[in-house]
Design an enzyme around this catalytic site. Structure first.
Site, short mmCIF file in Angstrom:
data_model
loop_
_atom_site.label_atom_id
_atom_site.label_comp_id
_atom_site.label_asym_id
_atom_site.label_seq_id
_atom_site.Cartn_x
_atom_site.Cartn_y
_atom_site.Cartn_z
N SER A 103 1.40 -6.91 -0.88
CA SER A 103 2.21 -7.72 -0.12
C SER A 103 1.38 -9.09 0.35
O SER A 103 2.11 -9.80 0.96
CB SER A 103 2.69 -7.16 1.47
OG SER A 103 1.57 -6.74 2.13
N THR A 105 1.31 -4.00 4.56
CA THR A 105 1.28 -4.43 6.01
C THR A 105 0.58 -5.86 6.11
O THR A 105 1.03 -6.58 7.02
CB THR A 105 0.01 -3.56 6.44
OG1 THR A 105 -0.88 -3.73 5.72
CG2 THR A 105 0.37 -2.06 6.64
N ASP A 106 0.26 -6.54 4.98
CA ASP A 106 -0.07 -7.98 5.06
C ASP A 106 0.90 -9.09 5.66
O ASP A 106 0.48 -9.89 6.35
CB ASP A 106 -0.88 -8.39 3.69
CG ASP A 106 -2.22 -7.70 3.37
OD1 ASP A 106 -2.89 -7.08 4.23
OD2 ASP A 106 -2.71 -7.64 2.08
N THR A 152 0.90 -1.23 0.04
CA THR A 152 0.15 -0.08 0.06
C THR A 152 0.85 1.34 -0.02
O THR A 152 0.39 2.30 -0.64
CB THR A 152 -0.95 0.07 1.38
OG1 THR A 152 -1.84 -1.08 0.96
CG2 THR A 152 -1.77 1.34 1.28
#
Length: 124
Positions: free
Chosen positions: A58, A91-92, A12
């Site tokens: 991600s 972030t994942d 992101t």
């Protein structure tokens, strides 16, 4: 002169929305790391070096990208002029990537992960 290496992986933080300055309907991993840092001014005794390792969402992180990231980190860690590494990431899978690098690298310099909950094209 110290070098700070910024390794881009997408996510992101590297997202781009179709609507200018919007947080919505963005595509992760659309902005190159060089573009992300283009307006940064490093301290006078530092130079920023950007390298694109991956350009993915991600959630799509996989072993081949982890291996490539680890390999690039190790190369830069061996460079005496490199003071540290920053990894731009989504972030994942941020935690998994950080854990993987912590497990496989021998590092005496900092490796810092950074991410965002809003795309690079967001107004805020």
């Amino acid at each position: 002169m110290k070098k700070i290496v910024i390794l881009g992986t997408g996510g992101t933080i590297a997202g781009r929305s179709q609507q200018q300055q919007s947080n919505l309907n963005y595509v992760a991993g659309s902005v190159a790391v060089q573009e992300l840092i283009a307006e940064l001014t490093p301290p006078p005794d530092c130079v920023l070096l950007a390298e694109q390792v991956a350009q993915i969402d991600s959630k799509d992180m996989e072993e081949s990208v982890w291996y490539a990231l680890a390999q690039r980190c190790q190369v830069h860690l061996h460079d005496a002029e490199v003071a540290g590494i920053v990894v731009t990431h989504g972030t994942d899978t941020l935690e998994e990537s950080a854990f993987f690098l912590h497990s496989v690298l021998v590092a005496d310099k900092p490796i810092v992960f950074t991410c965002a909950m809003r795309p690079a094209t967001s107004a805020s």
